[in-house]
Scaffold this motif. Structure first.
Motif, mmCIF file in Angstrom:
data_model
loop_
_atom_site.group_PDB
_atom_site.id
_atom_site.type_symbol
_atom_site.label_atom_id
_atom_site.label_comp_id
_atom_site.label_asym_id
_atom_site.label_seq_id
_atom_site.Cartn_x
_atom_site.Cartn_y
_atom_site.Cartn_z
ATOM 1 N N TRP A 276 0.718 -1.095 -0.035
ATOM 2 C CA TRP A 276 0.145 -0.190 -0.038
ATOM 3 C C TRP A 276 0.708 1.133 0.047
ATOM 4 O O TRP A 276 0.458 2.303 -0.700
ATOM 5 C CB TRP A 276 -1.029 0.025 1.234
ATOM 6 C CG TRP A 276 -1.968 -1.093 1.177
ATOM 7 C CD1 TRP A 276 -2.036 -2.297 2.071
ATOM 8 C CD2 TRP A 276 -2.776 -1.354 0.353
ATOM 9 N NE1 TRP A 276 -2.950 -3.123 1.761
ATOM 10 C CE2 TRP A 276 -3.729 -2.578 0.723
ATOM 11 C CE3 TRP A 276 -3.442 -0.694 -0.706
ATOM 12 C CZ2 TRP A 276 -4.850 -2.843 0.042
ATOM 13 C CZ3 TRP A 276 -4.767 -1.036 -1.331
ATOM 14 C CH2 TRP A 276 -5.373 -2.113 -0.920
ATOM 15 N N GLU A 277 1.961 1.238 0.650
ATOM 16 C CA GLU A 277 2.831 2.373 0.903
ATOM 17 C C GLU A 277 3.679 2.833 -0.546
ATOM 18 O O GLU A 277 4.219 3.942 -0.343
ATOM 19 C CB GLU A 277 3.781 2.159 2.177
ATOM 20 C CG GLU A 277 4.865 1.228 1.991
ATOM 21 C CD GLU A 277 4.404 -0.238 1.973
ATOM 22 O OE1 GLU A 277 5.246 -1.146 1.710
ATOM 23 O OE2 GLU A 277 3.266 -0.503 2.370
ATOM 24 N N MET A 284 -3.582 2.692 -2.694
ATOM 25 C CA MET A 284 -4.725 3.488 -1.925
ATOM 26 C C MET A 284 -5.459 4.352 -2.680
ATOM 27 O O MET A 284 -6.633 4.686 -2.352
ATOM 28 C CB MET A 284 -3.871 4.040 -0.645
ATOM 29 C CG MET A 284 -3.396 3.236 0.282
ATOM 30 S SD MET A 284 -2.271 3.655 1.483
ATOM 31 C CE MET A 284 -3.665 4.474 2.538
ATOM 32 N N MET A 285 -4.881 5.097 -3.576
ATOM 33 C CA MET A 285 -5.634 6.039 -4.279
ATOM 34 C C MET A 285 -6.770 5.244 -5.109
ATOM 35 O O MET A 285 -7.823 5.943 -5.281
ATOM 36 C CB MET A 285 -4.670 6.703 -5.141
ATOM 37 C CG MET A 285 -3.690 7.895 -4.510
ATOM 38 S SD MET A 285 -2.460 8.536 -5.354
ATOM 39 C CE MET A 285 -1.564 9.537 -4.162
ATOM 40 N N ILE A 327 1.633 4.666 5.358
ATOM 41 C CA ILE A 327 0.284 4.564 5.044
ATOM 42 C C ILE A 327 -0.471 5.518 5.756
ATOM 43 O O ILE A 327 -1.479 6.063 5.216
ATOM 44 C CB ILE A 327 -0.308 3.000 5.545
ATOM 45 C CG1 ILE A 327 0.553 2.094 4.531
ATOM 46 C CG2 ILE A 327 -1.587 2.969 5.669
ATOM 47 C CD1 ILE A 327 0.312 0.547 4.730
ATOM 48 N N GLU A 328 -0.289 5.957 6.920
ATOM 49 C CA GLU A 328 -0.985 6.810 7.841
ATOM 50 C C GLU A 328 -0.914 8.203 6.928
ATOM 51 O O GLU A 328 -1.795 8.809 6.825
ATOM 52 C CB GLU A 328 -0.354 6.968 9.139
ATOM 53 C CG GLU A 328 -0.381 5.758 10.048
ATOM 54 C CD GLU A 328 -1.431 5.673 10.767
ATOM 55 O OE1 GLU A 328 -2.504 6.340 10.709
ATOM 56 O OE2 GLU A 328 -1.446 4.717 11.602
ATOM 57 N N ASN A 329 0.168 8.573 6.382
ATOM 58 C CA ASN A 329 0.342 9.831 5.694
ATOM 59 C C ASN A 329 -0.604 9.916 4.416
ATOM 60 O O ASN A 329 -1.175 10.840 4.252
ATOM 61 C CB ASN A 329 1.754 10.095 5.495
ATOM 62 C CG ASN A 329 2.618 10.942 6.517
ATOM 63 O OD1 ASN A 329 2.118 11.112 7.421
ATOM 64 N ND2 ASN A 329 3.963 10.363 6.496
ATOM 65 N N TRP A 336 -9.041 10.801 4.648
ATOM 66 C CA TRP A 336 -9.671 9.503 5.532
ATOM 67 C C TRP A 336 -9.244 9.606 6.886
ATOM 68 O O TRP A 336 -8.189 10.245 7.363
ATOM 69 C CB TRP A 336 -8.901 8.196 4.987
ATOM 70 C CG TRP A 336 -9.238 7.696 3.681
ATOM 71 C CD1 TRP A 336 -9.932 8.548 2.906
ATOM 72 C CD2 TRP A 336 -8.799 6.534 2.993
ATOM 73 N NE1 TRP A 336 -9.939 7.666 1.396
ATOM 74 C CE2 TRP A 336 -9.007 6.413 1.806
ATOM 75 C CE3 TRP A 336 -7.775 5.417 3.696
ATOM 76 C CZ2 TRP A 336 -8.744 5.458 0.949
ATOM 77 C CZ3 TRP A 336 -7.485 4.182 2.756
ATOM 78 C CH2 TRP A 336 -7.914 4.377 1.493
ATOM 79 N N ASP A 337 -10.192 9.722 7.812
ATOM 80 C CA ASP A 337 -10.173 9.473 9.166
ATOM 81 C C ASP A 337 -10.075 8.052 9.855
ATOM 82 O O ASP A 337 -10.778 7.205 9.709
ATOM 83 C CB ASP A 337 -11.631 10.329 9.949
ATOM 84 C CG ASP A 337 -11.506 11.634 9.410
ATOM 85 O OD1 ASP A 337 -10.718 12.391 9.038
ATOM 86 O OD2 ASP A 337 -12.682 12.092 9.223
#
Length: 600
Positions: A276-277, A284-285, A327-329, A336-337
């Motif tokens: 994902w990263e 993710m997009m 991934i968080e970034n 996304w929350d």
């Protein structure tokens, strides 16, 4: 008779003839309009005469254990392929795949054979093939003879994916991240996100394995589109479809997913091994593109809980931590929350109004420069954010199924009006009632996996909506109107596809195939025989086909399938024999391959 009498008689004759012509013209127009009693009378006659019951077509299965019925050869006979092709997937052929680069999983994507390399023969069932168990038993058991591959029983033994018992495979409901069963895993998720009230209806499972996640979501009235590549995890998608769970062969690689933007209420990855990263967050997009505003993304497995597992994953502590940090970034960039993280599970929710979020964050340069976000067939995936539509005010399921989809109300549908939508629902209610009168088993567990090759607004699937079956709604890429977004807003699932190519599934994965106008649509686009051979490949022995098209087209189809071991019957339209559109009902005969049979 004097001349005066003759003139009078002639004038009266002309008046009477003209009067009769006008009367019958008006009567015909009245009946055709449906406002009079003409349709009702015709329906009553059909019901009382019961003349559409096909005594020579048998829709019941006869091969739950073994054996084969004799078949009648037609003048033009299409021969069976060699038995080695029993699990042939033309556009995901393993030998062809190895000739493509492995970077970004490009070799696991669709690569279809050239015209001169296509097989022109019937894909055989393996020896001993039997009718799959009916739902819900099929969720837990699959006959070994139908997918004789044991490697997963060893490779995934401790994870409770699949077990081999006698002449069947048993599926305990486990997964890599939920070895104690999908039901308990879903109970945990349901304590965080609304799985029970109809808010979530459509889900996407990336890297699905044998699709136990999707199988157990059906208990909660949620339809899941599961996908996984054809790779070293032998026959995982085939097992999913044998279980009666929606699935396709697919991968997140270099090409966009074949679904419209804003389709899914929830997306899920359980140790799906998707990086994902990487690639600037491109994967993710792509999930963000197909995720509805307000939808949820569930990530269970690496790199979540990296502090506990980094040594097991053979990663350095720093690298594992950095993976999750990236991934968080990316999630923040996508607006996304993060609403939950505990042990191995993290859950994000896409903002309902991410457009304003993107503007506030100054992400204009990251937005995709596309005119039409749903033009995805064989289009390259990009590291950019798809401009979101405003959040649709969807009703909860099942009200969502019949309510007018917001995409129509807002005028984003390509010309479908509210009146068109209502009329389409009425029309397919009438058509499906006809099908059920012809085939009494429609709507029962006899037909679990159903495909609509030219789904339109999804009204055929909506009329068949039942816990005992599901419909793969296919919108052809050459259709005048792109209606797949409407289908998803109704709470149904589907996919884009070009029927000049093979579908992304294994052989013998559908119990019933329906096609309205499909051959007229593809006239002069590709060979009718190729489409019919593909239908035969994906249809189970003793499966049924219902085609609706012009009489000229269906007569050509009937001539071809006579040599394909199908039994067929041509029926008049519901409104009578003078309507050019007809219905062709077919049943594929039971037969299996053998080492002796060989065809090029």
């Amino acid at each position: 008779m004097n001349p005066g009498d003759r003139r009078t008689r002639g004038t009266m004759t002309i008046v009477i003839v003209m009067g009769l012509c006008c009367f019958f013209y008006i009567l015909g127009a009245w009946q055709k309009s449906g406002t009079g009693r003409g349709d009702f009378i015709a329906q009553m006659v059909n019901e009382k005469a019961d003349c559409t019951i096909l005594s020579n077509l048998h829709f019941e299965t006869h091969h739950s254990i073994s054996g084969a019925n004799p078949f009648i050869m037609a003048n033009k006979v299409i021969e069976p392929c060699h038995i080695r092709y029993s699990d042939y997937t033309p556009c995901q052929d393993q030998n062809l795949a190895m000739t493509f680069p492995r970077e970004n999983m490009a070799y696991r994507e669709r690569h279809c054979p050239a015209e001169n390399e296509k097989l022109h023969c019937l894909i055989p069932a393996p020896k001993g093939y039997v009718t799959p168990f009916t739902w819900p038993k099929s969720r837990d058991y699959v006959p070994y003879a139908n997918a004789p591959y044991k490697s997963l029983t060893v490779e995934k033994a401790v994870q409770n994916w699949i077990q081999f018992q006698g002449d069947v495979f048993k599926f305990p409901g486990g997964g890599t991240m939920f070895p104690n069963g999908a039901s308990a895993y879903l109970d945990k998720l349901a304590s965080i996100i609304p799985l029970a009230d109809g808010t979530i209806r459509t889900a996407l499972d990336t890297g699905c394995g044998v699709a136990s996640f999707g199988a157990y979501l059906m208990d909660r009235n949620i339809l899941t589109m599961s996908f996984a590549p054809r790779d070293s995890h032998e026959a995982q998608v085939q097992f999913a479809l044998e279980r009666g769970v929606p699935a396709v062969i697919g991968v997140l690689g270099t090409i966009k997913l074949p679904y419209p933007s804003g389709s899914f209420d929830m997306a899920h990855c359980s140790r799906c091994l998707i990086p994902w990263e990487s690639n600037g967050g491109m994967y993710m997009m792509e999930v963000d593109r197909v995720l509805r505003p307000g939808g949820y993304w569930i990530l269970s497995g690496p790199p979540i809980n990296w502090n506990k597992y980094y040594q097991t994953w053979k990663r350095s502590k720093q690298d594992a931590e950095e993976d999750q940090h990236r991934i968080e970034n990316i999630a923040k960039m996508l607006c996304w929350d993060k609403i939950h993280e505990e042990e191995d599970i993290a859950i994000w929710q896409k903002k309902t109004n991410s457009h304003s979020c993107h503007q506030m964050n100054g992400l204009a340069s990251k937005m995709c420069k596309v005119q039409y976000a749903d033009d995805v067939w064989y289009k390259k995936m990009e590291s950019c954010i798809t401009p979101p539509r405003e959040a649709a005010q969807l009703k909860k399921f099942p009200e969502r199924l019949s309510a007018i989809p917001p995409i129509i109300l807002e005028g984003h549908d390509g010309g479908v009006t509210e009146e068109d939508y209502e009329e389409d629902n009425k029309l397919w209610k009438k058509h499906v009632n006809t099908y059920k009168r012809v085939n009494k088993l429609m709507g029962s567990s006899r037909y679990r996996n159903i495909m609509d090759m030219n789904a339109g607004l999804g009204s055929f699937a909506a009329e068949l909506n039942s816990p005992s079956s599901w419909v793969m709604n296919v919108v052809p890429t050459i259709s005048e109107r792109n209606t797949l977004g409407i289908i998803y807003e109704r709470g149904l699932i589907g996919i884009y596809h070009d029927w000049c190519e093979a579908f992304s599934t294994y052989p013998r994965t559908y119990d019933l195939i329906h096609g309205s106008g499909i051959f007229s649509l593809y006239q002069n686009k590709c060979d009718m025989e190729d489409i019919l051979l593909e239908m035969d490949r994906i249809l189970r022995p003793e499966g049924a086909v219902i085609l609706r098209d012009s009489v000229d087209v269906l007569n050509k189809v009937r001539s071809t399938v006579a040599g394909m071991r199908w039994k067929s019957k041509l029926l008049d339209h519901e409104d009578g024999p003078h309507v050019p559109e007809k219905i062709l009902i077919s049943v594929k005969e039971y037969w299996v391959g053998s080492e002796e049979e060989n065809s090029s």
